[in-house]
Design an enzyme around this catalytic site. Sequence first.
Site, PDB file in Angstrom:
ATOM      1  N   SER A   2      64.498  73.874  38.613  1.00 16.45           N
ATOM      2  CA  SER A   2      63.961  73.393  39.902  1.00 16.45           C
ATOM      3  C   SER A   2      64.283  74.386  41.021  1.00 16.45           C
ATOM      4  CB  SER A   2      64.487  71.991  40.233  1.00 16.45           C
ATOM      5  OG  SER A   2      65.850  71.829  39.940  1.00 16.45           O
ATOM      6  N   LEU A  58      70.199  78.625  37.711  1.00 14.70           N
ATOM      7  CA  LEU A  58      69.474  79.582  36.882  1.00 14.70           C
ATOM      8  C   LEU A  58      69.536  79.220  35.406  1.00 14.70           C
ATOM      9  CD1 LEU A  58      70.730  82.904  38.521  1.00 14.70           C
ATOM     10  CD2 LEU A  58      68.430  81.937  38.743  1.00 14.70           C
TER      11      LEU A  58
END
Length: 205
Positions: A107, A34
């Site tokens: 990602s 995150l």
Amino acid sequence: MSAANLVWHKGTIERPSRAVANQHGSGVIWLTGLSGAGKSTIASRVEASLHASGCRTFVLDGDNLRHGLCSDLGFSTEDRRENVRRVGEVARLFVDAGLIVIVALISPFKSDRERVRQLFGANEFFEVYCDCALDVCEARDPKGLYKRARAGEIPNFTGLASPYEPPDHPELILKTASATLEQCSQEVVGLLHRYDVVPNISVLP
């Protein structure tokens, strides 16, 4: 011209020759997690330590790449996937050039990270999950992004309006809420050492 009509041009200098010249192997450390989990901070410390030991390195930071290579992309699911694809292809070029590449990129989707993994051979791609709870990342909020997302200024923000899918079998999990920067960085460098990419190296204090 269709890509089917193109032929790969093989270079004169191959990766084993670069490894001999560099005195270390090449590969990609793919830091995922995150926003606020510590990816960029760890990437910088790891690169500084490797560089101080004579290793050839480069950091591909997600925010930096969106200023240039990926400046035409937004944050839809499709654009996020294209963003990861582009970064993966650039990382592969750098690995072929003999560098240790450190990618710091949210990602968020497993399938996209796995697709990037397939670009690399054995012991060349190391997925490192910066495991940090959403509430801790939001409390840190180093760039003020969570606050802006909560205010509706940033749509599709990962962890709030868009999901993050943790890796199932990463090469390394860093508990960045409790471990120190030095501990996390040493674990990453130790991972490279275990796979014979670099000699035994201590991280910078």
